[in-house]
Design a protein around this motif. Sequence first.
Motif, PDB file in Angstrom:
ATOM      1  N   ASN A  23      46.014  89.592  -8.755  1.00  0.00           N
ATOM      2  CA  ASN A  23      46.068  88.222  -8.171  1.00  0.00           C
ATOM      3  C   ASN A  23      46.517  88.327  -6.581  1.00  0.00           C
ATOM      4  O   ASN A  23      45.721  87.761  -5.866  1.00  0.00           O
ATOM      5  N   TRP A  27      43.701  87.246  -3.546  1.00  0.00           N
ATOM      6  CA  TRP A  27      43.892  86.123  -2.388  1.00  0.00           C
ATOM      7  C   TRP A  27      43.624  86.884  -1.134  1.00  0.00           C
ATOM      8  O   TRP A  27      43.468  86.260  -0.312  1.00  0.00           O
ATOM      9  N   ARG A 131      48.730  83.758   4.568  1.00  0.00           N
ATOM     10  CA  ARG A 131      48.083  83.598   3.123  1.00  0.00           C
ATOM     11  C   ARG A 131      49.087  84.674   2.097  1.00  0.00           C
ATOM     12  O   ARG A 131      49.608  84.474   1.163  1.00  0.00           O
ATOM     13  N   VAL A 135      51.401  83.810  -0.906  1.00  0.00           N
ATOM     14  CA  VAL A 135      51.018  84.197  -2.433  1.00  0.00           C
ATOM     15  C   VAL A 135      52.163  84.811  -2.729  1.00  0.00           C
ATOM     16  O   VAL A 135      52.573  84.717  -4.106  1.00  0.00           O
TER      17      VAL A 135
ATOM     18  N   TYR B  55      47.399  80.899  -9.729  1.00  0.00           N
ATOM     19  CA  TYR B  55      47.701  82.343  -9.887  1.00  0.00           C
ATOM     20  C   TYR B  55      46.170  83.040 -10.651  1.00  0.00           C
ATOM     21  O   TYR B  55      45.564  82.180 -11.719  1.00  0.00           O
TER      22      TYR B  55
END
Lengths: 179, 256
Positions: A23, A27, A131, A135, B55
Amino acid sequence: MADSLPSDTFEAVVLPHLDAAHNLARWLMRDAASAEDVLQEAMLRALTYFPSFKGVNPRGWLLQIVRNTAYASMSLNRGVELVPMTNASDEPDDAVSRLPSSDDDPETSLIKTRERDRVRRMIAALPIELRETLVLRELEELSYKEIAEVTRMPIGTVMSRLWRARRLLAQAARRDEAA
Amino acid sequence: MPDCDKVLLVQAELDGELGAAEAAALAAHRAQCPICEAAAAELAQARALMRDDLYQPVPEDMRRRVLTALAAAQPPRPGPPAATSGSFGRWRGWWSNSASFGLGAACAAALAFLLLVPAMPPGLTEQIVAGHVRALQPGHLQDVASEDRHTVKPWFDGRLDFAPPVKDLAAAHFPLTGGRLDYLNGRPVAALVYQRDKHVIDLFVWPAAGDTPPQTAERQGYNIVHWSQGGMNFWAVSDLEVAQLEEFVADWRNAP
């Protein structure tokens, strides 16, 4: 023998956090292929360093390795981090994620997917340091202290970055709705 | 930066980072600070955008590629409890050597016995039992639930780099109930699930050279039988009586 079940192996301690590692890598990087490169490299580094890992927070430890690997990869490919993911539909995995889930009618599901892609683009357009903070807080649900450890920033910096990330996101959403 | 120095506290409250006393002090401030009220609204707006479906868990095919790379890089680990791939590799090497000696049958049997007693790699045997126990937790036993081997076998296509043999032992009263992917000995493996009455039998399968006769072990009340045939390694584990598990293994080996 019975008491020697391996509970402190790499498999038992680190591998459960593979989704979190992906993840974050996904990102931070602009496309699925470079995210996979970073994930592979980070997991191999984690395997190498694992014998010296003594901490109690394997997820934070792994995320720190992922982040370092991603930043190293971006400085090798200078400029990559400046290009936001503008079009999520280039993604090879997008066709799969667009498949309707069984509990929605096709129209609802399409709206949901469009909404998710819209938010994804807005987050992807944030500067990387905002970011990653967003996240780690919202998707990985780390505490301020954990984010500070992963990003090696003071907690005050974490808080102000988070605030800027959220404000930019809310502004982008308002602009998007006005357009 | 925000125009009121309390704005970051408004955010900290949203993130569950404030203690009760701090939160009470903040509430008093917010009641008379329009900047903080506006900030709270904006934070709530941003928070509402962050839905769970943003996610991005690792896609299944990527997970497999990562695990494969890790298995290839796994260093041999010292000491019996942690020894897995390293000692197992040596142990397999012993077998292919002993097979190529071409010894007489009686001599080979004696040698096999000597080799067999310490032969089951301890780390792996524990992993097998741990894998079985993990699978017995609700919802973990099978990824594909079917009594039909023509459903179970194709399910593994593309999920593994080998095609595990799947046999129907219903006639022998060991009905197949399904299969799943597992991760053992540093690699992805097939786990076939069989049943005898209320007892679950896991049969772990992955490629290996050589043929070895079944060997039995016991760990934590579970019985384990290991053998190799037809280019595959087999580990059966269950809480069945050892005689019944050996019967299962014999039926499996003799089934077409």
